[in-house]
Design a protein around this motif. Structure first.
Motif, PDB file in Angstrom:
ATOM      1  N   SER A   9       0.864  -1.180   0.000  1.00  0.00           N
ATOM      2  CA  SER A   9       0.000   0.000   0.000  1.00  0.00           C
ATOM      3  C   SER A   9       0.902   1.233   0.000  1.00  0.00           C
ATOM      4  O   SER A   9       2.121   1.126   0.131  1.00  0.00           O
ATOM      5  CB  SER A   9      -0.905   0.010   1.238  1.00  0.00           C
ATOM      6  OG  SER A   9      -0.206   0.505   2.365  1.00  0.00           O
ATOM      7  N   GLU A  10       0.298   2.394  -0.118  1.00  0.00           N
ATOM      8  CA  GLU A  10       1.084   3.628  -0.114  1.00  0.00           C
ATOM      9  C   GLU A  10       1.748   3.877   1.233  1.00  0.00           C
ATOM     10  O   GLU A  10       2.622   4.727   1.362  1.00  0.00           O
ATOM     11  CB  GLU A  10       0.223   4.833  -0.519  1.00  0.00           C
ATOM     12  CG  GLU A  10      -0.867   5.181   0.452  1.00  0.00           C
ATOM     13  CD  GLU A  10      -2.145   4.367   0.273  1.00  0.00           C
ATOM     14  OE1 GLU A  10      -3.119   4.675   0.973  1.00  0.00           O
ATOM     15  OE2 GLU A  10      -2.181   3.429  -0.538  1.00  0.00           O
ATOM     16  N   THR A  13       6.205   2.486   2.622  1.00  0.00           N
ATOM     17  CA  THR A  13       7.505   3.092   2.375  1.00  0.00           C
ATOM     18  C   THR A  13       7.938   3.829   3.629  1.00  0.00           C
ATOM     19  O   THR A  13       7.121   4.118   4.506  1.00  0.00           O
ATOM     20  CB  THR A  13       7.472   4.076   1.190  1.00  0.00           C
ATOM     21  OG1 THR A  13       6.622   5.174   1.505  1.00  0.00           O
ATOM     22  CG2 THR A  13       7.020   3.391  -0.089  1.00  0.00           C
ATOM     23  N   ARG A  25      13.394   7.696   0.164  1.00  0.00           N
ATOM     24  CA  ARG A  25      12.206   6.899   0.454  1.00  0.00           C
ATOM     25  C   ARG A  25      12.455   5.502  -0.077  1.00  0.00           C
ATOM     26  O   ARG A  25      12.793   5.320  -1.238  1.00  0.00           O
ATOM     27  CB  ARG A  25      10.960   7.496  -0.195  1.00  0.00           C
ATOM     28  CG  ARG A  25       9.681   6.732   0.173  1.00  0.00           C
ATOM     29  CD  ARG A  25       8.445   7.393  -0.412  1.00  0.00           C
ATOM     30  NE  ARG A  25       8.184   8.706   0.138  1.00  0.00           N
ATOM     31  CZ  ARG A  25       7.547   8.941   1.287  1.00  0.00           C
ATOM     32  NH1 ARG A  25       7.099   7.940   2.013  1.00  0.00           N
ATOM     33  NH2 ARG A  25       7.342  10.168   1.701  1.00  0.00           N
ATOM     34  N   GLN A  78       5.593   6.387  -2.937  1.00  0.00           N
ATOM     35  CA  GLN A  78       4.261   6.051  -2.445  1.00  0.00           C
ATOM     36  C   GLN A  78       3.391   5.436  -3.529  1.00  0.00           C
ATOM     37  O   GLN A  78       2.438   4.730  -3.244  1.00  0.00           O
ATOM     38  CB  GLN A  78       3.591   7.297  -1.866  1.00  0.00           C
ATOM     39  CG  GLN A  78       4.277   7.771  -0.608  1.00  0.00           C
ATOM     40  CD  GLN A  78       3.798   9.140  -0.189  1.00  0.00           C
ATOM     41  OE1 GLN A  78       3.790  10.061  -0.983  1.00  0.00           O
ATOM     42  NE2 GLN A  78       3.393   9.249   1.058  1.00  0.00           N
ATOM     43  N   VAL A  79       3.769   5.648  -4.779  1.00  0.00           N
ATOM     44  CA  VAL A  79       3.010   5.089  -5.890  1.00  0.00           C
ATOM     45  C   VAL A  79       3.025   3.565  -5.866  1.00  0.00           C
ATOM     46  O   VAL A  79       2.223   2.919  -6.533  1.00  0.00           O
ATOM     47  CB  VAL A  79       3.544   5.648  -7.229  1.00  0.00           C
ATOM     48  CG1 VAL A  79       4.900   5.045  -7.555  1.00  0.00           C
ATOM     49  CG2 VAL A  79       2.561   5.431  -8.357  1.00  0.00           C
ATOM     50  N   GLY A  81       1.766   1.746  -3.912  1.00  0.00           N
ATOM     51  CA  GLY A  81       0.423   1.323  -3.530  1.00  0.00           C
ATOM     52  C   GLY A  81      -0.538   1.202  -4.702  1.00  0.00           C
ATOM     53  O   GLY A  81      -1.612   0.620  -4.573  1.00  0.00           O
ATOM     54  N   LEU A  82      -0.166   1.742  -5.849  1.00  0.00           N
ATOM     55  CA  LEU A  82      -1.029   1.668  -7.036  1.00  0.00           C
ATOM     56  C   LEU A  82      -0.693   0.483  -7.941  1.00  0.00           C
ATOM     57  O   LEU A  82      -1.387   0.227  -8.909  1.00  0.00           O
ATOM     58  CB  LEU A  82      -0.916   2.967  -7.843  1.00  0.00           C
ATOM     59  CG  LEU A  82      -1.348   4.236  -7.116  1.00  0.00           C
ATOM     60  CD1 LEU A  82      -1.089   5.456  -7.984  1.00  0.00           C
ATOM     61  CD2 LEU A  82      -2.804   4.154  -6.711  1.00  0.00           C
TER      62      LEU A  82
END
Length: 123
Positions: A9-10, A13, A25, A78-79, A81-82
Motif C-alpha cells: 500500500s502507499e 515506504t 524513500r 508512495q506510488v 500502492g497503485l
C-alpha cells in the motif's frame, strides 16, 4: 520483491537518512526497519558508517538477484500502492494500445472515421 510490490500500500515506504540531510524513500522491509532503529537510537550522533553495510548497493543488488525483498533496501515511492500487477513489456504495450484505441473510438468518436482502418493498423 515482485509479490511485495503488488501487495504493498502507499503506507509501505519509509523515509531514512534524514539526520544526514540525505533523505531517501525506500520500501518498508526488515533492513529499512533496522536502519530506522539505528538512526533513531543514535539521534544526533548518527553517522552513515553505522548503516553503510545495510544500505550499500551491492547488498541491494544481491537481494534483487535472490528475489529477497528483505535482503536490502530498494527505492520505492508512495506510488507503490497503485501497483496491482507486473505485466511483461508486451502485455503492457497491448493494454496501453487497447486503452488508447477505446478512448479514441468511444470518447473521441466525432474526431475519427469509424468506417476506416483501426488505429493499431496505422501504427
Amino acid at each position: 520483491k515482485v509479490a511485495a510490490e503488488v501487495e504493498a500500500s502507499e503506507l509501505d515506504t519509509v523515509l531514512m537518512l534524514r539526520r544526514l540531510q540525505n533523505t531517501c524513500r525506500v520500501f518498508r522491509n526488515k533492513v529499512a526497519a533496522e536502519v530506522e532503529e539505528i538512526e533513531s537510537k543514535a539521534g544526533d550522533d548518527f553517522d552513515f558508517g553505522m548503516v553503510v553495510a545495510l544500505v550499500n548497493g551491492k547488498r541491494g543488488r544481491e537481494a534483487e538477484v535472490m528475489n529477497d525483498a528483505d535482503g536490502g533496501i530498494w527505492s520505492a515511492g508512495q506510488v507503490v500502492g497503485l501497483i496491482d500487477s507486473i505485466p511483461t513489456c508486451q502485455e503492457l504495450m497491448d493494454e496501453m494500445m487497447t486503452e488508447a484505441e477505446e478512448t479514441v473510438c468511444v470518447r473521441l468518436r466525432s474526431l475519427v472515421s469509424m468506417g476506416g482502418p483501426r488505429i493499431r493498423s496505422r501504427l
